[in-house]
Design an enzyme around this catalytic site. Sequence first.
Site, PDB file in Angstrom:
ATOM      1  N   ASP A 242       0.825  -1.208   0.000  1.00 56.05           N
ATOM      2  CA  ASP A 242       0.000   0.000   0.000  1.00 56.05           C
ATOM      3  C   ASP A 242       0.859   1.259   0.000  1.00 56.05           C
ATOM      4  O   ASP A 242       2.085   1.204   0.124  1.00 56.05           O
ATOM      5  CB  ASP A 242      -0.923   0.005   1.225  1.00 56.05           C
ATOM      6  CG  ASP A 242      -1.959  -1.105   1.174  1.00 56.05           C
ATOM      7  OD1 ASP A 242      -2.411  -1.443   0.066  1.00 56.05           O
ATOM      8  OD2 ASP A 242      -2.312  -1.629   2.252  1.00 56.05           O
TER       9      ASP A 242
ATOM     10  N   TYR B 173       6.614  -9.966   6.621  1.00 61.72           N
ATOM     11  CA  TYR B 173       6.538  -8.525   6.837  1.00 61.72           C
ATOM     12  C   TYR B 173       7.122  -8.194   8.205  1.00 61.72           C
ATOM     13  O   TYR B 173       6.993  -8.969   9.163  1.00 61.72           O
ATOM     14  CB  TYR B 173       5.091  -8.032   6.800  1.00 61.72           C
ATOM     15  CG  TYR B 173       4.535  -7.778   5.418  1.00 61.72           C
ATOM     16  CD1 TYR B 173       4.674  -6.528   4.814  1.00 61.72           C
ATOM     17  CD2 TYR B 173       3.859  -8.775   4.721  1.00 61.72           C
ATOM     18  CE1 TYR B 173       4.156  -6.287   3.549  1.00 61.72           C
ATOM     19  CE2 TYR B 173       3.337  -8.543   3.454  1.00 61.72           C
ATOM     20  CZ  TYR B 173       3.486  -7.297   2.878  1.00 61.72           C
ATOM     21  OH  TYR B 173       2.976  -7.051   1.627  1.00 61.72           O
TER      22      TYR B 173
END
Length: 303
Positions: free
Chosen positions: A59, A128
Amino acid sequence: MTRLRIDLAYDGGGFYGWAKQPNLRTVQGTIEDALHKVLRVPTDDAAEPLRLTVAGRTDTGVHASHQVAHLDVSDEVLNRCVGHMTIPVTEALTRRLKAVLPSDIVIHGIAVAPVGFDARFSALERTYVYRVADRSSEVDPRLRGCVLTVDEALDLELMNRAASLTIGLHDFGSFATPNPGGTTIREVKTAYWRRVPITPLVPDEMASHEAYRTPSLESGLVVFTIVADAFARNMVRSLVGSCIKVGSGRKSLEWFAGKMAEPVREGSSGPIAPQGLTLEHIAYPADDQLAARAEAIRAVRTL
């Protein structure tokens, strides 16, 4: 037609995410523009769209230290990048892209992909990492673009108890933006918080012999690592934000457990700021298992 595997990294601070969008600077758009330039293909050429498929669509503001994409391109077009160089075509393309891409995107390598490889669907797992500086952290200003600073004291024991509830196959509907026609069921393999040890003082070897702190940019930071087969949109940032609420005492562990048990999206478990998040690694199976993995992962998951 040749399929290429492209390994890359980028500083997401200057991009509106990975996915190409009209009139916005995105990672995909920037790289595809560069490909059209170095391969001398018009951007409106329907026969050679030069479209990237990526392992993880990050994002706005999210970074990647290891991202993987694939590109399908005809041999005729691909050979254009060699020119006068007597090197493999993949090395030639790597050099030419590095010459035209901005400094916040780095191409680590380009290779001809094995048969059955799909950057998105062949991936086994994605890792992540989210970095936080709390009241106990020593904030290095050089990291301001990839660390979230919170003016709170965080209880890592409570945060790890919350994180442990996410491990396994669950519906993360409370922590993900709904995707019409998709699913929020994901399998988390690893999720934990840790504090990076603060670097001790050591004697300076220079003439003054004063104590100084050895350079460790992450010294004292609170770091969240999560590994899963895939992630729903905003899932990691929402989990991080909710864990921080538990660790700061603003929410209880029971509240977090309730969100896991009842996958209903609402404001209290929304995503935290993007700059602390980095896609760190994409893992793939052995070459002879790539196609089977891609076929299996395309199936809609159920609990």
